[in-house]
Write an enzyme that holds these catalytic residues in place. Structure first.
Site, PDB file in Angstrom:
ATOM      1  CE  LYS A  53      -1.611  -1.112  -2.072  1.00  0.00           C
ATOM      2  NZ  LYS A  53      -2.322   0.160  -1.871  1.00  0.00           N
ATOM      3  CB  SER A  78      -3.124  -3.629   8.083  1.00  0.00           C
ATOM      4  OG  SER A  78      -3.980  -3.646   6.959  1.00  0.00           O
TER       5      SER A  78
END
Length: 308
Positions: A53, A78
């Site tokens: 990511k 989250s």
């Protein structure tokens, strides 16, 4: 809809190289013997923030104009994407505002806060996340960095496959897990540009098989009540991601929860690596022989890659 190309991935790679890790590619003779194939594991668990990511978030943050950067960025997440945006923003010296559900793991909350981002908590629903983020956008004029349905994020994620191919050469198959589709779409763009004959295949949990169903239906079928230990793969596909997937991905397969647990144990025993359940999916189809035995990629000459 304008979709990213391999040229965008090459530009992203040049942009983010000073900030990312060029992660190692591991092999295992015992795994190769077990499956009768030659496998390469691109270890993005060794990337900054512990996940691929960071590539996409870093590209998105460092692509901003000075005017955009001055207003800061925001996202809702989250987990790993929240930490990735927070770290990338800190490296550029700009403000990051992250919307996180109150139910997010404490370790994730601490990581995001530790990177210097401002956290706004919300109820644990997608509607609450999106509404809260929109309020921050309206108030501060920040730029949203979506976790996967984002041109610059997809381009950044595609750099991992580019690195892998540059290091290993020709491959018969490249596989990734699929949740929202950011990694899969970026991987497909790199693979088809550099290895036109390489097949791109994704895997996801049988209990959260919206990508599998969407791929076969030719339209996005949203995820509803997914149930899997692989909590990183619960999201529905993004529109931009799905458009790339339709053009460049060859197949999507599913695996059971039992197989996930077995594979976690196997990877630890054989390679001494601890990885999230979500990253086991590229390993599982080979191990469980999901593909036809007539397929070259199950022969001893097969060269393939899987993500962990």
């Amino acid at each position: 809809m304008i979709l990213p190309t391999f040229n965008d991935i090459k530009e992203a790679h040049e942009r983010i190289q000073p900030y990312i890790h060029r992660t190692p590619v591991l092999t295992s003779e015992s795994v190769n013997r077990l499956l009768g194939a030659e496998l390469f594991f691109k270890c993005e668990n060794f990337q900054k923030v512990g996940a691929f990511k960071f590539r996409g978030a870093c590209n998105a943050v460092f692509s901003l104009t000075e005017e955009e950067a001055a207003k800061g960025v925001g996202t809702h997440s989250s987990g790993n994407h929240a930490a990735a945006v927070a770290l990338a923003s800190r490296l550029r010296g700009i403000k990051a505002r992250i919307v996180m559900p109150v139910t997010a793991p404490d370790i994730k909350k601490k990581a995001v806060a530790g990177y210097g981002a401002e956290i706004t908590y919300c109820a644990p629903t997608l509607e609450a996340r999106e509404t809260t983020l929109q309020q921050l956008i309206d108030k501060h004029g920040i730029t949203e960095i979506h976790p996967y349905n984002n041109f610059r994020v997809i381009s950044g994620q595609g750099t991992a496959a580019k690195e892998l191919i540059e290091e290993t050469g020709n491959l018969d198959i490249i596989m990734t897990p699929v949740g929202g589709g950011g990694l899969l779409s970026g991987t497909a763009l790199s693979a088809k540009a550099l290895l036109p004959n390489c097949r791109v295949i994704a895997a996801e949990p049988a209990g959260a098989d919206d990508a599998y169903r969407s791929f076969n239906a030719g339209r996005i079928i949203p995820s509803t009540q997914p149930n899997t230990i692989a909590d990183g793969l619960l999201t529905s596909l993004g529109e931009m991601n799905f458009a790339v997937i339709q053009q460049s991905v060859d197949d999507i397969v599913t695996v059971s929860e039992e197989a996930i647990v077995e594979a976690m144990r196997m990877i630890w025993e054989r390679m001494k690596i601890i990885i999230e359940p979500s990253w086991l999916f590229p390993w599982l189809p080979y191990w469980k022989r999901k593909f036809s035995r007539k397929d070259k990629r199950l022969e001893s000459s097969f060269r393939g890659e899987m993500w962990i």
